[in-house]
Design a protein around this motif. Structure first.
Motif, PDB file in Angstrom:
ATOM      1  N   GLY A   1     126.907  79.768  -2.075  1.00 23.58           N
ATOM      2  CA  GLY A   1     126.787  81.216  -2.177  1.00 23.58           C
ATOM      3  C   GLY A   1     127.565  81.926  -1.084  1.00 23.58           C
ATOM      4  N   VAL A   2     127.489  81.411   0.146  1.00 18.38           N
ATOM      5  CA  VAL A   2     128.232  81.993   1.259  1.00 18.38           C
ATOM      6  C   VAL A   2     129.737  81.854   1.025  1.00 18.38           C
ATOM      7  N   THR A   3     130.154  80.702   0.498  1.00 13.79           N
ATOM      8  CA  THR A   3     131.570  80.494   0.189  1.00 13.79           C
ATOM      9  C   THR A   3     132.076  81.548  -0.785  1.00 13.79           C
ATOM     10  N   LEU A   4     131.319  81.800  -1.832  1.00 16.06           N
ATOM     11  CA  LEU A   4     131.744  82.756  -2.857  1.00 16.06           C
ATOM     12  C   LEU A   4     131.710  84.188  -2.336  1.00 16.06           C
ATOM     13  N   ILE A   5     130.738  84.501  -1.489  1.00 16.55           N
ATOM     14  CA  ILE A   5     130.714  85.827  -0.870  1.00 16.55           C
ATOM     15  C   ILE A   5     131.958  86.028   0.002  1.00 16.55           C
ATOM     16  N   GLY A   6     132.301  84.997   0.767  1.00 18.94           N
ATOM     17  CA  GLY A   6     133.493  85.063   1.600  1.00 18.94           C
ATOM     18  C   GLY A   6     134.748  85.256   0.777  1.00 18.94           C
ATOM     19  N   LEU A   7     134.842  84.537  -0.345  1.00 15.36           N
ATOM     20  CA  LEU A   7     135.997  84.698  -1.218  1.00 15.36           C
ATOM     21  C   LEU A   7     136.043  86.116  -1.772  1.00 15.36           C
ATOM     22  N   GLY A   8     134.889  86.633  -2.196  1.00 13.74           N
ATOM     23  CA  GLY A   8     134.848  87.987  -2.743  1.00 13.74           C
ATOM     24  C   GLY A   8     135.340  89.018  -1.746  1.00 13.74           C
ATOM     25  N   MET A   9     134.918  88.895  -0.486  1.00 15.19           N
ATOM     26  CA  MET A   9     135.380  89.830   0.530  1.00 15.19           C
ATOM     27  C   MET A   9     136.877  89.658   0.794  1.00 15.19           C
ATOM     28  N   GLY A  10     137.355  88.411   0.775  1.00 12.19           N
ATOM     29  CA  GLY A  10     138.773  88.178   0.987  1.00 12.19           C
ATOM     30  C   GLY A  10     139.632  88.775  -0.114  1.00 12.19           C
ATOM     31  N   LEU A  11     139.179  88.640  -1.362  1.00 10.70           N
ATOM     32  CA  LEU A  11     139.935  89.202  -2.480  1.00 10.70           C
ATOM     33  C   LEU A  11     139.865  90.730  -2.475  1.00 10.70           C
ATOM     34  N   MET A  12     138.737  91.285  -2.049  1.00 11.21           N
ATOM     35  CA  MET A  12     138.646  92.736  -1.917  1.00 11.21           C
ATOM     36  C   MET A  12     139.600  93.235  -0.831  1.00 11.21           C
ATOM     37  N   ALA A  13     139.724  92.460   0.245  1.00 10.56           N
ATOM     38  CA  ALA A  13     140.697  92.806   1.285  1.00 10.56           C
ATOM     39  C   ALA A  13     142.106  92.845   0.705  1.00 10.56           C
ATOM     40  N   ALA A  14     142.411  91.888  -0.164  1.00 11.23           N
ATOM     41  CA  ALA A  14     143.730  91.864  -0.803  1.00 11.23           C
ATOM     42  C   ALA A  14     143.947  93.114  -1.656  1.00 11.23           C
ATOM     43  N   VAL A  15     142.925  93.536  -2.385  1.00  8.74           N
ATOM     44  CA  VAL A  15     143.038  94.746  -3.203  1.00  8.74           C
ATOM     45  C   VAL A  15     143.302  95.964  -2.321  1.00  8.74           C
ATOM     46  N   LEU A  16     142.615  96.057  -1.190  1.00  5.73           N
ATOM     47  CA  LEU A  16     142.829  97.181  -0.281  1.00  5.73           C
ATOM     48  C   LEU A  16     144.239  97.168   0.292  1.00  5.73           C
ATOM     49  N   ILE A  17     144.762  95.989   0.562  1.00  7.63           N
ATOM     50  CA  ILE A  17     146.148  95.885   1.045  1.00  7.63           C
ATOM     51  C   ILE A  17     147.115  96.387  -0.020  1.00  7.63           C
ATOM     52  N   MET A  18     146.864  96.029  -1.261  1.00  8.38           N
ATOM     53  CA  MET A  18     147.748  96.457  -2.350  1.00  8.38           C
ATOM     54  C   MET A  18     147.911  97.978  -2.412  1.00  8.38           C
ATOM     55  N   VAL A  19     146.834  98.697  -2.091  1.00  8.93           N
ATOM     56  CA  VAL A  19     146.890 100.164  -2.152  1.00  8.93           C
ATOM     57  C   VAL A  19     147.211 100.774  -0.790  1.00  8.93           C
ATOM     58  N   GLY A  20     147.521  99.916   0.201  1.00 12.06           N
ATOM     59  CA  GLY A  20     147.972 100.413   1.489  1.00 12.06           C
ATOM     60  C   GLY A  20     146.896 100.655   2.517  1.00 12.06           C
ATOM     61  N   TRP A  21     145.655 100.283   2.238  1.00  9.64           N
ATOM     62  CA  TRP A  21     144.561 100.496   3.184  1.00  9.64           C
ATOM     63  C   TRP A  21     144.392  99.255   4.063  1.00  9.64           C
TER      64      TRP A  21
END
Length: 205
Positions: free
Chosen positions: A30-50
Motif C-alpha cells: 500500500g505504501v509503495t502504491l501511494i508513493g507511486l501515485g504521488m510520484g506520478l502526480m508530481a509528473a503531471v504537475l511538471i507537465m503543466v509547469g508547476w
C-alpha cells in the motif's frame, strides 16, 4: 555512490515510522502504491509547469519509497513486494523526464530522449546484475536490506533524487542537466558491465 552513506542516516527514522505504520495496519504494498501515485502526480504537475509544487510531491513519494521497505521489515517481506517496489521505481524514474519533455518539447525532447535511453541501459545493467548475483548467492546490504541485489555505481538512487530536485528547481536547465546526467548513467552502466564480466566469468562453485 551515495546510497550506502545515505542509508545509515535515513534507515533509523524510517524503520521507526515504518513500524508505527505497520502497527496501524498499513501494508508495504500500500505504501509503495501511494508513493507511486504521488510520484506520478508530481509528473503531471511538471507537465503543466508547476515544478515547485511537483517538488513537494516528488520528495514525499521518495519518502514513501523508503517507508515501504521499513513497513515490510516490521511485518513480512515478500518477493512480490520487492518486485512491485522496483517496477514502481522504474515507472517513476521514467515519468519525471517524460514530464519535462511534455512541458517543453521543443527544448527538451532530444535531451529527454537521451536521458531516458541512458536510464534504459542503466536499469538493464542493474537488473541483469541482480539476476546473476541471485543465481550465484551473492548478497549485500550496503544499500540497505533489499529483495534483490543492489549493485553500486557512480549514480544510484540518492543521486537520481538529487538530480530530479535540481530539475524542479531549475527547469530551464533541463536539457543541460539531462545531457550531463545521461552521460554519467551510461558511464555507470558501462562500469557495471565491466564489473559483471570480472565477477560472472569465473566458474561457479
Amino acid at each position: 555512490m551515495l546510497d550506502s552513506a545515505a542509508r545509515k542516516l535515513i534507515d533509523p527514522p524510517l524503520n521507526a515510522i515504518g513500524a508505527s505504520l505497520a502497527a496501524r495496519g498499513m501494508t508495504a504494498d500500500g505504501v509503495t502504491l501511494i508513493g507511486l501515485g504521488m510520484g506520478l502526480m508530481a509528473a503531471v504537475l511538471i507537465m503543466v509547469g508547476w515544478t515547485w509544487a511537483a517538488l513537494v510531491l516528488l520528495l514525499a513519494s521518495r519518502i514513501a519509497d523508503g517507508l515501504d521497505g521499513a513497513v515490510a521489515r516490521a511485518t513480512r517481506k515478500t518477493d512480490f513486494g520487492g518486485y512491485l517496489d522496483i517496477a514502481c521505481d522504474f515507472l517513476f524514474y521514467g515519468a519525471i523526464p517524460f514530464a519535462f519533455v511534455v512541458m517543453d518539447p521543443e527544448t527538451n525532447a532530444v535531451a529527454g530522449a537521451y536521458l531516458l535511453t541512458s536510464f534504459y541501459f542503466n536499469g538493464t545493467s542493474f537488473l541483469g546484475y541482480a539476476i546473476l548475483a541471485e543465481k550465484r548467492g551473492i548478497e549485500t546490504s550496503a544499500q540497505g536490506v533489499k529483495s534483490l541485489y543492489y549493485s553500486n555505481g557512480l549514480l544510484e538512487g540518492t543521486e537520481t533524487i538529487v538530480f530530479f530536485v535540481l530539475l524542479c528547481l531549475f527547469p530551464a536547465s533541463f536539457a543541460t542537466l539531462a545531457w550531463i546526467f545521461g552521460t554519467l548513467c551510461f558511464a555507470t552502466a558501462t562500469l557495471r558491465l565491466i564489473a559483471a564480466r570480472r565477477v560472472f566469468t569465473t566458474k561457479e562453485d
